[in-house]
Design a protein around this motif. Structure first.
Motif, short mmCIF file in Angstrom:
data_model
loop_
_atom_site.label_atom_id
_atom_site.label_comp_id
_atom_site.label_asym_id
_atom_site.label_seq_id
_atom_site.Cartn_x
_atom_site.Cartn_y
_atom_site.Cartn_z
N GLY A 109 25.80 14.67 -5.73
CA GLY A 109 26.65 13.49 -4.96
C GLY A 109 28.22 13.94 -4.88
N ASN A 110 28.73 14.98 -5.58
CA ASN A 110 29.97 15.13 -5.71
C ASN A 110 30.56 15.97 -4.58
N CYS A 111 31.94 16.10 -4.46
CA CYS A 111 32.50 16.60 -3.36
C CYS A 111 32.12 18.16 -3.50
N THR A 112 31.97 18.98 -2.03
CA THR A 112 31.70 20.45 -2.18
C THR A 112 33.12 20.79 -1.73
N THR A 113 33.24 21.92 -1.97
CA THR A 113 34.21 22.99 -1.00
C THR A 113 33.64 24.23 -0.60
N VAL A 114 34.39 24.40 0.48
CA VAL A 114 34.04 25.66 1.48
C VAL A 114 34.69 26.40 0.43
N THR A 115 34.01 27.87 0.41
CA THR A 115 34.74 29.01 -0.11
C THR A 115 34.84 29.96 0.76
N SER A 116 34.40 30.23 1.99
CA SER A 116 34.56 31.31 2.81
C SER A 116 34.36 30.85 4.42
N GLU A 157 39.26 28.56 -1.24
CA GLU A 157 38.80 26.85 -1.49
C GLU A 157 39.53 26.11 -0.66
N PHE A 158 38.62 25.46 0.41
CA PHE A 158 38.95 24.85 1.50
C PHE A 158 38.25 23.37 1.39
N GLU A 159 39.12 22.47 1.58
CA GLU A 159 38.94 21.01 1.28
C GLU A 159 38.45 20.54 2.76
N PRO A 160 37.34 19.54 2.73
CA PRO A 160 36.96 18.96 3.91
C PRO A 160 37.93 18.16 4.46
N ASN A 161 38.05 17.81 5.84
CA ASN A 161 38.98 16.77 6.10
C ASN A 161 38.20 15.06 6.19
N GLU A 162 38.72 14.11 6.37
CA GLU A 162 38.16 12.85 6.30
C GLU A 162 37.07 12.54 7.41
N PHE A 163 37.18 13.33 8.58
CA PHE A 163 35.75 13.16 9.29
C PHE A 163 34.52 13.87 8.72
N ASN A 164 34.59 14.89 7.74
CA ASN A 164 33.34 15.57 7.14
C ASN A 164 32.61 14.30 6.21
N ASN A 165 33.29 13.22 6.00
CA ASN A 165 32.70 12.18 5.19
C ASN A 165 31.97 10.95 6.11
#
Length: 123
Positions: free
Chosen positions: A12-19, A32-40
């Protein structure tokens, strides 16, 4: 193609896109790419937002599309805005009060009292 997960399906923790990889030329970018607010947002929230945008912000048409009342559509829209971090909590709380009033969970005088209490607590 798989849907992007902003939360880990295991813990349940936040994920990070790596590629990221281009389908056309094969270019791959790593980091390491953070998701934006719409991904939540949930699938239902995204569908509501898409419908809102397709109807150029006309909540009356959105309410008709989902076969819900205008106050319910307005309340749902406020919830989506709150999840995105675009809405102050006071407006969100008022929307909840109005939704309860519409569903006959509270009467008019109770709704009025709750709104007055909210205003007294806020500076």
């Amino acid at each position: 193609m798989r849907q992007f997960f902003s939360k880990c399906p295991v813990c349940g923790n936040c994920t990070t896109v790596t590629s990221y990889k281009c389908k056309s030329c094969g270019t791959e970018i790593r980091g390491e790419f953070e998701p934006n607010e719409f991904n939540n947002l949930s699938k239902e929230d995204l569908e509501f937002l898409r419908t809102y945008l397709r109807n150029r912000g006309n909540l009356t048409k959105v309410a008709e599309r989902f076969k819900i009342s205008y106050p319910t559509a307005h309340s749902y829209f406020n919830r989506v805005l709150a999840k995105l971090g675009y809405l102050q909590s006071e407006s969100f709380h008022y929307a909840e009060i109005l939704e309860k009033l519409e569903k006959d969970q509270i009467d008019f005088s109770t709704a009025l009292s709750l709104i007055k209490e909210e205003k007294e607590v806020k500076p």
